[in-house]
Design a protein around this motif. Structure first.
Motif, PDB file in Angstrom:
ATOM      1  N   ASN A 170      49.435  -2.325   3.668  1.00 48.85           N
ATOM      2  CA  ASN A 170      50.696  -2.072   2.974  1.00 48.85           C
ATOM      3  C   ASN A 170      50.989  -0.583   2.786  1.00 48.85           C
ATOM      4  OD1 ASN A 170      51.681  -4.702   2.611  1.00 48.85           O
ATOM      5  ND2 ASN A 170      50.270  -5.038   0.913  1.00 48.85           N
ATOM      6  N   ILE A 195      54.468   0.484   3.641  1.00 48.91           N
ATOM      7  CA  ILE A 195      55.447   0.032   2.638  1.00 48.91           C
ATOM      8  C   ILE A 195      55.365   0.934   1.403  1.00 48.91           C
ATOM      9  CG2 ILE A 195      56.126  -1.895   1.142  1.00 48.91           C
ATOM     10  CD1 ILE A 195      54.860  -3.753   3.318  1.00 48.91           C
ATOM     11  N   ASP A 230      56.969   4.262   2.209  1.00 50.42           N
ATOM     12  CA  ASP A 230      58.423   4.091   2.238  1.00 50.42           C
ATOM     13  C   ASP A 230      58.988   3.987   0.825  1.00 50.42           C
ATOM     14  OD1 ASP A 230      60.907   3.657   3.673  1.00 50.42           O
ATOM     15  OD2 ASP A 230      60.786   1.579   2.966  1.00 50.42           O
TER      16      ASP A 230
END
Length: 193
Positions: free
Chosen positions: A24, A27, A30
């Motif tokens: 992750n 993610i 981001d």
């Protein structure tokens, strides 16, 4: 209270694979770009509290609605199966909602990214097999790892690179797929006996 190292390590690895904090990292990066700052401590502690609460209250909630742990574990095996497919094939089956800047550390980071359907289902499944104190230690160890990864996510991304993250994600996907098959096989037998 009986601490069994093998149970702690197994529960830790299963939760680590399901939570997939390394996979992750893109993610997390981001999210950090979108909202500026992520409160790593807050996200880690809230995720840990959610998991421990569900470990204790999850079975009662299921009993209240008339579902036994083995049925839930079979359903959880399906969720783990699909999470593993996402990791291995690089597809997205679960759509995430737009995030609010004010609550990014809690949603979607602490829940559902860290303490999501996969990890909560896994906790109940683990409870059917392992002692509670060993699972709690595994949760605490995972929360520590999650905190470290959240704090150092930029450095980890630079060190591993896109290919490294992809390889780790696929390896944990295969491990998770094997766990899902085992979980399904063990609990489906109990349901039909």
């Amino acid at each position: 209270m009986e601490l069994i190292l093998k149970e702690i390590l197994t529960a830790f690895m299963i939760l680590f694979a399901v939570i997939d904090v390394i996979g992750n990292i893109p993610i997390i990066i981001d999210l950090r770009k979108k909202v500026g700052h992520i409160q790593s401590e807050k996200a880690s502690i809230i995720a840990g509290v959610i998991m421990v609460l569900f470990l204790f209250l999850g079975k009662s909630i299921l009993n209240l609605i008339g579902i036994d742990v083995n049925s839930f574990a079979v359903a959880g095996a399906f969720i783990l199966f699909f999470i593993a497919l996402e990791m291995i094939l690089g597809i997205t089956l679960y759509k995430e909602e737009e995030n609010n800047v004010m609550t990014a550390s809690i949603f979607p980071l602490a829940f559902p990214l860290i303490a999501g359907p996969g990890s909560l289902t896994t906790l109940l499944s683990l409870r059917a097999e392992f002692r509670v104190e060993n699972i709690i230690i595994a949760i605490i160890l995972n929360v520590i790892v999650i905190f470290i990864v959240l704090k150092t996510s930029k450095n980890i991304e630079r060190f591993l690179g896109p290919n490294g993250i992809s390889i780790i994600r696929k390896i944990f996907g295969v491990v998770l797929l094997a766990i899902a098959v085992k979980l399904f096989a063990e609990n489906i037998k109990i349901l039909f006996h």
